[in-house]
Design an enzyme around this catalytic site. Structure first.
Site, mmCIF file in Angstrom:
data_model
loop_
_atom_site.group_PDB
_atom_site.id
_atom_site.type_symbol
_atom_site.label_atom_id
_atom_site.label_comp_id
_atom_site.label_asym_id
_atom_site.label_seq_id
_atom_site.Cartn_x
_atom_site.Cartn_y
_atom_site.Cartn_z
ATOM 1 C CG ASN A 16 -2.249 -2.057 -1.698
ATOM 2 O OD1 ASN A 16 -1.654 -3.058 -2.070
ATOM 3 N ND2 ASN A 16 -2.843 -1.232 -2.532
ATOM 4 N N GLY A 18 -0.232 -5.484 -2.060
ATOM 5 C CA GLY A 18 0.626 -5.220 -3.210
ATOM 6 C C GLY A 18 1.690 -4.180 -2.897
ATOM 7 C CE LYS A 19 0.456 2.159 -1.806
ATOM 8 N NZ LYS A 19 -0.167 3.424 -1.355
ATOM 9 C CG ASP A 75 -1.046 10.823 -0.352
ATOM 10 O OD1 ASP A 75 -1.851 9.892 -0.187
ATOM 11 O OD2 ASP A 75 -1.380 11.937 -0.780
#
Length: 199
Positions: A16, A18-19, A75
């Site tokens: 991801n 964005g992450k 997570d």
């Protein structure tokens, strides 16, 4: 015993972008080069754990062993009190393959109605695992408590942000400016805990 991080490179176990940008910014003051599992073409392991801790460790260890570099994985999800902690580790899966979080938020709201709608408390949870190729792990948890509102409000953020209002605030995560959100969010609190523990 806690292991300190002295390496110059770290793999973020995500595909991801964005992450990756968010974590790169949070780790920038440490002078660490952050690579993503996506950049290294590492496979995404199946999340078969039944807790945030188990899934976070699973992802971090898979990336560390495949890359032979230390790896960081998170997570995270929304835990709703009246729904016995659901959607929890299934937060993303509630949105389905199309990542339809409007439908996921409606599912939460329907569940709250079915539960009597009295308790609208919830928390965003983030568990971070830092893993080394030899299998050593360090784990921290960040939580942001709040309540759920309906209808959803705000254009910022993502996921369940438009229905989550942190305690002591009058705006949802989707209405709070990004610079402010990153100081109070579950992910920011988890990163701060990891930096204090291992860096």
């Amino acid at each position: 015993m806690t292991r300190k991080f002295f390496d110059k490179k770290l793999v973020l176990a995500t595909h991801n972008k964005g992450k990756l940008a968010e974590f790169s910014g949070l780790l920038a003051p440490m002078g660490v080069t952050v690579l993503s599992a996506g950049d290294l073409n590492l496979p995404e392991p199946e999340e078969t754990g039944d807790t945030f801790e188990a899934n976070s460790a699973l992802k971090a260890l898979a990336a560390a062993q495949a890359s032979e570099l230390p790896a960081l994985a998170d997570d995270s999800g929304l835990a709703v009190t009246a729904l016995n902690g659901d959607p929890g580790i299934y937060s993303a899966r509630w949105a389905g393959p199309e990542k339809d979080f409007l439908a996921a938020m409606q599912r939460v709201e329907d569940g709250l109605h079915a539960a009597g709608n009295e308790d609208r408390s919830a928390a965003f949870i983030c568990v971070l695992t830092l893993a080394w190729p030899d299998g050593h792990t360090e784990v921290v948890r960040g939580e942001c408590a709040g309540k759920l509102i309906w209808p959803p409000r705000g254009e910022g953020g993502f996921g369940y942000d438009p229905m989550f209002m942190p305690l002591g605030r009058t705006q949802t995560f989707a209405e709070i400016p990004a610079d402010e959100k990153k100081t109070i969010s579950h992910r920011a609190l988890a990163v701060e805990a990891m930096l204090n523990k291992c860096f």
